[in-house]
Design a protein around this motif. Structure first.
Motif, PDB file in Angstrom:
ATOM      1  N   PRO A 107      88.719 -47.194  -8.528  1.00 53.05           N
ATOM      2  CA  PRO A 107      87.715 -46.324  -7.922  1.00 53.05           C
ATOM      3  C   PRO A 107      87.169 -46.934  -6.627  1.00 53.05           C
ATOM      4  O   PRO A 107      86.656 -48.058  -6.633  1.00 53.05           O
ATOM      5  N   TRP A 143      83.156 -40.087  -4.654  1.00 52.01           N
ATOM      6  CA  TRP A 143      83.434 -39.005  -5.609  1.00 52.01           C
ATOM      7  C   TRP A 143      84.090 -39.520  -6.891  1.00 52.01           C
ATOM      8  O   TRP A 143      84.199 -38.774  -7.868  1.00 52.01           O
ATOM      9  N   GLU A 144      84.509 -40.794  -6.909  1.00 52.53           N
ATOM     10  CA  GLU A 144      85.051 -41.393  -8.129  1.00 52.53           C
ATOM     11  C   GLU A 144      83.983 -42.147  -8.926  1.00 52.53           C
ATOM     12  O   GLU A 144      84.280 -42.690  -9.990  1.00 52.53           O
ATOM     13  N   LYS A 145      82.772 -42.159  -8.411  1.00 51.87           N
ATOM     14  CA  LYS A 145      81.724 -42.988  -9.012  1.00 51.87           C
ATOM     15  C   LYS A 145      80.466 -42.191  -9.333  1.00 51.87           C
ATOM     16  O   LYS A 145      79.389 -42.760  -9.477  1.00 51.87           O
ATOM     17  N   SER A 153      82.738 -47.046 -13.076  1.00 51.23           N
ATOM     18  CA  SER A 153      83.591 -46.178 -12.273  1.00 51.23           C
ATOM     19  C   SER A 153      84.934 -46.036 -12.968  1.00 51.23           C
ATOM     20  O   SER A 153      85.458 -47.001 -13.530  1.00 51.23           O
ATOM     21  N   ASN A 181      89.010 -44.500 -13.112  1.00 51.79           N
ATOM     22  CA  ASN A 181      90.286 -43.848 -12.817  1.00 51.79           C
ATOM     23  C   ASN A 181      91.071 -43.874 -14.121  1.00 51.79           C
ATOM     24  O   ASN A 181      91.318 -44.951 -14.687  1.00 51.79           O
ATOM     25  N   ALA A 225      89.111 -38.865 -12.416  1.00 55.27           N
ATOM     26  CA  ALA A 225      88.103 -39.771 -11.871  1.00 55.27           C
ATOM     27  C   ALA A 225      86.726 -39.408 -12.407  1.00 55.27           C
ATOM     28  O   ALA A 225      86.478 -38.269 -12.800  1.00 55.27           O
ATOM     29  N   ASN A 226      85.839 -40.412 -12.407  1.00 55.14           N
ATOM     30  CA  ASN A 226      84.488 -40.308 -12.972  1.00 55.14           C
ATOM     31  C   ASN A 226      84.542 -40.384 -14.500  1.00 55.14           C
ATOM     32  O   ASN A 226      85.595 -40.212 -15.118  1.00 55.14           O
ATOM     33  N   TYR A 257      83.620 -35.017 -13.584  1.00 53.38           N
ATOM     34  CA  TYR A 257      84.992 -35.377 -13.940  1.00 53.38           C
ATOM     35  C   TYR A 257      85.946 -34.493 -13.151  1.00 53.38           C
ATOM     36  O   TYR A 257      85.801 -33.261 -13.128  1.00 53.38           O
ATOM     37  N   GLY A 281      92.120 -36.690  -8.892  1.00 52.28           N
ATOM     38  CA  GLY A 281      92.489 -37.266  -7.610  1.00 52.28           C
ATOM     39  C   GLY A 281      93.999 -37.374  -7.494  1.00 52.28           C
ATOM     40  O   GLY A 281      94.740 -37.076  -8.439  1.00 52.28           O
ATOM     41  N   LYS A 317      96.048 -43.370  -1.792  1.00 52.37           N
ATOM     42  CA  LYS A 317      95.097 -42.474  -2.457  1.00 52.37           C
ATOM     43  C   LYS A 317      94.524 -41.478  -1.450  1.00 52.37           C
ATOM     44  O   LYS A 317      94.089 -41.861  -0.351  1.00 52.37           O
ATOM     45  N   PRO A 364      88.974 -35.401  -3.793  1.00 50.75           N
ATOM     46  CA  PRO A 364      89.561 -34.904  -5.048  1.00 50.75           C
ATOM     47  C   PRO A 364      90.343 -33.623  -4.804  1.00 50.75           C
ATOM     48  O   PRO A 364      90.082 -32.898  -3.833  1.00 50.75           O
TER      49      PRO A 364
END
Length: 342
Positions: A193, A197-199, A213, A215, A233-234, A241, A244, A261, A265
């Motif tokens: 992460p 937006w992943e956290k 965090s 993935n 993610a999340n 959630y 990605g 990456k 998202p």
């Protein structure tokens, strides 16, 4: 009643029946986190998280999964390292044998690892599913959500894991497999992460420390020679959630530098459509092979988290001009969709 009127009524009734059989709405059933399917010899073999056992469904159409033939294929004995929290099973056919990969622990989440069953029968609803043990890379760390795929005639596994022995964050790892039951290479970190937006979201409890965090749920996807990994993610406990995308950009699939990456998202909640926390997906093709579809779980209301209200859903996907997948927006439960093309 005249003969002509009878014919019209018969036609209309038949037309309604035809429409119902060739359309569907989401969700596919009321509960079913982490949905996965494999198509073989005219049937889809479907599974999802049941927590304490492994269950398999068999159907001609995933749109009819709620009424499909169903079979419990394995329940773990009590008191083992794999007796509890059975998560994210996947069924694969490799070298004419069937394998079910899953994560499990002994009641302590810190001890989650990947395991596998094997069935040598041609039909996975027949024969015996045998427990084959743990599948681990070096170093042997917390691991869930294993996905297996072939690349250049070699077998690989991707999964979500911890760097060390504590839950600071979940990363995506890859390793080469010696065979369907053994990993032969060291694990390689290909994603962690990094973006905001992943956290999003946190929860302070015994399983999920604050600000963890995530993935997880990696899924291999290939189209026209281009290779991708779609991941979740999340934390699943949040409405954020989402999915990605990693793109493979080189020749060596075990080289982290060859995985890029995407900065945003590709599949997120839709408050307008009443779909929250869409994620932990898989992909499948229509029976005739002409369409690509996503199978995923989501909640129907905000704040429903990781409980059994997560329900399986599916919708057709498209492809962008650069060859990357375009998953669109999660459709509402009122949206009538055509079944996959036969």
């Amino acid at each position: 009643m005249s003969t002509s009127l009878q014919i019209i009524i018969f036609f209309l009734v038949g037309l309604i029946g035809f429409s119902q059989e060739n359309t569907f709405t989401n969700p596919l059933k009321s509960s079913g986190p982490d949905p996965y399917s494999t198509y073989d010899n005219g049937y889809y073999y479907y599974t999802n998280t049941e927590q304490n056992k492994l269950v398999l469904w068999k159907t001609k159409s995933l749109a009819n999964i709620s009424g499909a033939e169903k079979k419990e294929i394995w329940m773990p004995p009590a008191g083992t390292a794999y007796s509890n929290s059975i998560w994210a099973p996947e069924i694969h056919k490799i070298n004419d044998k069937w394998y079910m990969y899953f994560a499990a622990d002994d009641g302590d989440n810190n001890n989650h690892r990947m395991y596998a069953l094997e069935n040598i029968s041609e039909d996975p609803f027949k024969g015996e599913w045998k427990f084959k043990g743990k599948i681990s890379a070096w170093p042997d760390r917390w691991a869930i959500d294993g996905n297996v795929f072939h690349y250049k005639n070699e077998l690989f596994m991707i999964w979500s894991g911890w760097e060390g022995n504590t839950n600071s964050q979940q990363n995506i790892y890859i390793a080469k497999m010696k065979n369907p039951l053994e990993i032969e290479s060291k694990r390689v970190l290909i994603a962690e992460p990094t973006y905001n937006w992943e956290k999003q979201g946190d929860l302070d409890d015994d399983i999920n420390p604050p600000h963890v965090s995530v993935n997880e749920g990696p899924q291999y996807l290939e189209k026209g020679g281009k290779i991708f990994i779609v991941f979740s993610a999340n934390g699943c406990w949040t409405d954020y959630y989402s999915l990605g995308l990693l793109s493979f950009t080189g020749e060596d699939i075990l080289n982290p530098a060859n995985w890029e990456k995407h900065s945003k998202p590709i599949f997120t909640k839709s408050e307008e459509n009443g779909v929250y926390a869409p994620g932990h997906n898989s992909f499948f093709k229509s029976p005739d092979g002409t369409e690509d579809w996503i199978l995923y779980h989501a909640n129907s209301n905000p704040g429903e988290g990781c409980a059994n209200k997560r329900s399986p859903r599916m919708q057709k996907i498209n492809w962008n001009q650069d060859g990357s997948p375009n998953l669109g927006v999660p459709v509402s439960e009122d949206t009538v969709l055509k079944v996959p093309s036969e």
